[in-house]
Design a protein around this motif. Sequence first.
Motif, PDB file in Angstrom:
ATOM      1  N   TRP A   1       0.816  -1.222   0.000  1.00 54.07           N
ATOM      2  CA  TRP A   1       0.000   0.000   0.000  1.00 54.07           C
ATOM      3  C   TRP A   1       0.852   1.275   0.000  1.00 54.07           C
ATOM      4  N   ILE A   2       2.182   1.135   0.014  1.00 53.31           N
ATOM      5  CA  ILE A   2       3.060   2.303   0.092  1.00 53.31           C
ATOM      6  C   ILE A   2       3.941   2.467  -1.142  1.00 53.31           C
ATOM      7  N   THR A   3       3.974   1.461  -2.001  1.00 51.25           N
ATOM      8  CA  THR A   3       4.809   1.533  -3.194  1.00 51.25           C
ATOM      9  C   THR A   3       4.243   0.597  -4.256  1.00 51.25           C
ATOM     10  N   GLY A   4       4.960   0.446  -5.371  1.00 54.21           N
ATOM     11  CA  GLY A   4       4.493  -0.399  -6.469  1.00 54.21           C
ATOM     12  C   GLY A   4       4.056   0.429  -7.650  1.00 54.21           C
ATOM     13  N   ASP A   5       3.983  -0.218  -8.803  1.00 53.76           N
ATOM     14  CA  ASP A   5       3.622   0.492 -10.028  1.00 53.76           C
ATOM     15  C   ASP A   5       3.236  -0.517 -11.092  1.00 53.76           C
ATOM     16  N   LYS A   6       2.301  -0.128 -11.945  1.00 49.30           N
ATOM     17  CA  LYS A   6       1.873  -0.983 -13.040  1.00 49.30           C
ATOM     18  C   LYS A   6       2.996  -1.299 -14.021  1.00 49.30           C
ATOM     19  N   LYS A   7       4.049  -0.466 -14.042  1.00 52.80           N
ATOM     20  CA  LYS A   7       5.163  -0.707 -14.961  1.00 52.80           C
ATOM     21  C   LYS A   7       5.852  -2.036 -14.652  1.00 52.80           C
ATOM     22  N   TRP A   8       5.725  -2.511 -13.410  1.00 55.55           N
ATOM     23  CA  TRP A   8       6.321  -3.783 -13.021  1.00 55.55           C
ATOM     24  C   TRP A   8       5.405  -4.971 -13.301  1.00 55.55           C
ATOM     25  N   ARG A   9       4.253  -4.725 -13.913  1.00 57.76           N
ATOM     26  CA  ARG A   9       3.314  -5.797 -14.248  1.00 57.76           C
ATOM     27  C   ARG A   9       3.070  -5.889 -15.761  1.00 57.76           C
ATOM     28  N   VAL A  10       3.947  -5.285 -16.541  1.00 58.97           N
ATOM     29  CA  VAL A  10       3.813  -5.333 -18.005  1.00 58.97           C
ATOM     30  C   VAL A  10       3.843  -6.781 -18.502  1.00 58.97           C
ATOM     31  N   GLY A  11       4.789  -7.563 -17.969  1.00 64.68           N
ATOM     32  CA  GLY A  11       4.887  -8.961 -18.378  1.00 64.68           C
ATOM     33  C   GLY A  11       3.612  -9.728 -18.095  1.00 64.68           C
ATOM     34  N   GLN A  12       3.011  -9.482 -16.934  1.00 65.33           N
ATOM     35  CA  GLN A  12       1.739 -10.130 -16.608  1.00 65.33           C
ATOM     36  C   GLN A  12       0.643  -9.690 -17.570  1.00 65.33           C
ATOM     37  N   GLY A  13       0.659  -8.399 -17.928  1.00 62.11           N
ATOM     38  CA  GLY A  13      -0.335  -7.911 -18.878  1.00 62.11           C
ATOM     39  C   GLY A  13      -0.274  -8.694 -20.181  1.00 62.11           C
ATOM     40  N   LYS A  14       0.917  -8.892 -20.689  1.00 67.60           N
ATOM     41  CA  LYS A  14       1.094  -9.631 -21.944  1.00 67.60           C
ATOM     42  C   LYS A  14       0.757 -11.110 -21.770  1.00 67.60           C
TER      43      LYS A  14
ATOM     44  N   LEU B   1      -0.923   5.775  -3.350  1.00 71.43           N
ATOM     45  CA  LEU B   1      -0.088   5.084  -2.380  1.00 71.43           C
ATOM     46  C   LEU B   1       0.108   5.937  -1.126  1.00 71.43           C
ATOM     47  N   SER B   2       0.241   5.272  -0.011  1.00 71.57           N
ATOM     48  CA  SER B   2       0.484   5.965   1.259  1.00 71.57           C
ATOM     49  C   SER B   2       1.967   6.334   1.364  1.00 71.57           C
ATOM     50  N   PRO B   3       2.275   7.417   2.093  1.00 72.78           N
ATOM     51  CA  PRO B   3       1.382   8.201   2.960  1.00 72.78           C
ATOM     52  C   PRO B   3       0.633   9.344   2.263  1.00 72.78           C
TER      53      PRO B   3
ATOM     54  N   TYR C   1      -1.540   9.308  -0.146  1.00 73.45           N
ATOM     55  CA  TYR C   1      -2.942   8.886  -0.179  1.00 73.45           C
ATOM     56  C   TYR C   1      -3.145   7.851   0.919  1.00 73.45           C
ATOM     57  N   LYS C   2      -4.338   7.800   1.465  1.00 75.13           N
ATOM     58  CA  LYS C   2      -4.630   6.825   2.506  1.00 75.13           C
ATOM     59  C   LYS C   2      -5.265   5.583   1.880  1.00 75.13           C
ATOM     60  N   TYR C   3      -5.418   4.571   2.724  1.00 72.42           N
ATOM     61  CA  TYR C   3      -5.961   3.289   2.262  1.00 72.42           C
ATOM     62  C   TYR C   3      -7.332   3.454   1.615  1.00 72.42           C
ATOM     63  N   VAL C   4      -8.186   4.286   2.216  1.00 71.51           N
ATOM     64  CA  VAL C   4      -9.523   4.481   1.640  1.00 71.51           C
ATOM     65  C   VAL C   4      -9.430   5.130   0.264  1.00 71.51           C
ATOM     66  N   ASP C   5      -8.408   5.956   0.033  1.00 73.47           N
ATOM     67  CA  ASP C   5      -8.210   6.557  -1.286  1.00 73.47           C
ATOM     68  C   ASP C   5      -7.846   5.490  -2.311  1.00 73.47           C
ATOM     69  N   ALA C   6      -6.980   4.550  -1.894  1.00 77.19           N
ATOM     70  CA  ALA C   6      -6.597   3.463  -2.796  1.00 77.19           C
ATOM     71  C   ALA C   6      -7.817   2.646  -3.196  1.00 77.19           C
ATOM     72  N   LEU C   7      -8.675   2.319  -2.217  1.00 74.31           N
ATOM     73  CA  LEU C   7      -9.897   1.582  -2.528  1.00 74.31           C
ATOM     74  C   LEU C   7     -10.782   2.382  -3.469  1.00 74.31           C
ATOM     75  N   ARG C   8     -10.943   3.667  -3.175  1.00 69.39           N
ATOM     76  CA  ARG C   8     -11.781   4.526  -4.010  1.00 69.39           C
ATOM     77  C   ARG C   8     -11.262   4.561  -5.443  1.00 69.39           C
ATOM     78  N   HIS C   9      -9.961   4.676  -5.590  1.00 68.81           N
ATOM     79  CA  HIS C   9      -9.375   4.739  -6.930  1.00 68.81           C
ATOM     80  C   HIS C   9      -9.661   3.474  -7.729  1.00 68.81           C
ATOM     81  N   VAL C  10      -9.475   2.321  -7.095  1.00 68.75           N
ATOM     82  CA  VAL C  10      -9.674   1.073  -7.836  1.00 68.75           C
ATOM     83  C   VAL C  10     -11.153   0.886  -8.191  1.00 68.75           C
ATOM     84  N   VAL C  11     -12.050   1.298  -7.295  1.00 66.89           N
ATOM     85  CA  VAL C  11     -13.483   1.250  -7.635  1.00 66.89           C
ATOM     86  C   VAL C  11     -13.773   2.173  -8.820  1.00 66.89           C
ATOM     87  N   LYS C  12     -13.146   3.345  -8.843  1.00 67.01           N
ATOM     88  CA  LYS C  12     -13.328   4.266  -9.973  1.00 67.01           C
ATOM     89  C   LYS C  12     -12.788   3.658 -11.270  1.00 67.01           C
TER      90      LYS C  12
END
Length: 313
Positions: free
Chosen positions: A78-91, A107-109, A111-122
């Motif tokens: 919840w504090i780091t990570g990026d879709k750029k590291w999942r390109v291989g999975q995408g393919k 990502l925190s700090p 954005y808070k956890y509720v923001d992360a949930l809100r973003h993915v729902v959006k």
Amino acid sequence: MAKKIFNMSKIAKLAFDLDDSSKSCVTNKYKSSNKIIEIKDVIYCDQDSEICKLDIFKPELVIDAKLPVLVNVHGGGWITGDKKWRVGQGKLFADMGMCVINVNYGLSPKYKYVDALRHVVKAMKWLENNAEECSFDLDNVFVTGDSAGGQIACQLCATLHNRTFLERLGAEPVNFKIKGAMLHCGAYDFDGLKKTYLARDIIYDMTGVEYDKIDEYEFKDLLYTLPWVDENFPQKVFIVYGKNDVFVGKHHIPLIERLKELGKEVVEYYGKFPGVHCFHLYYKTKESRKMYALEKKYLMSMVRDKEEKNEVV
């Protein structure tokens, strides 16, 4: 409170980044035998456009056809990570005939956890709003994720139908159901997470509240995944976990027990690498290849199940 000499969330961020970058060096080199269309950095929420972006991977088709969709939520505590590291999975998943959507979220700090949930729902709402234009098959929407992303994906399955939950997030409800999920080494047990010393500063970054005062947090109940799991959860779920996982231990056990109590079908895959977190991201290992082959079988059986029912009708 005295200023801390060491911030464990910063140490955890470094560990997660090193873990992700080393694994993506392998998996992002995945070579597809088919033509994969890639669309990068699509903004799905104008309000937080600097972070709310997604990538799309889909097989090139000779005919115009609706594709089953797989929404992929990256991990990183919840504090780091990026879709750029999942390109291989995408393919890789696009090679299975899926339209894959890799999602970034707050990502925190910052954005808070509720923001992360809100973003993915959006992001799920964006999927619904663009289904016609992008040929998304809303009857075949699946989610996947790893580590923190596995927890968020699980929380989506548990609450995307729950209007009260979504109202508290300030998110619009969607009008489709999640068909299935593939959850990898997720942190589903918040009580277990609180007991992990490394996670205490992460919890503070996620919430703005010290772990030992979490009962005072207004969104405390949103941190827990299992109580939200009900009969609306997908009927058949693929759950992956590792031996003595260094980060999430046995978080899978109460989730599997809860799903079986509800009469859900659980396909389990056990990674035998001792202590390795998210072993499946090392795509070239025998263990990972076997898992992906079984996940392909899972996805295709779920999609065919819908097609066969339509033929009967």
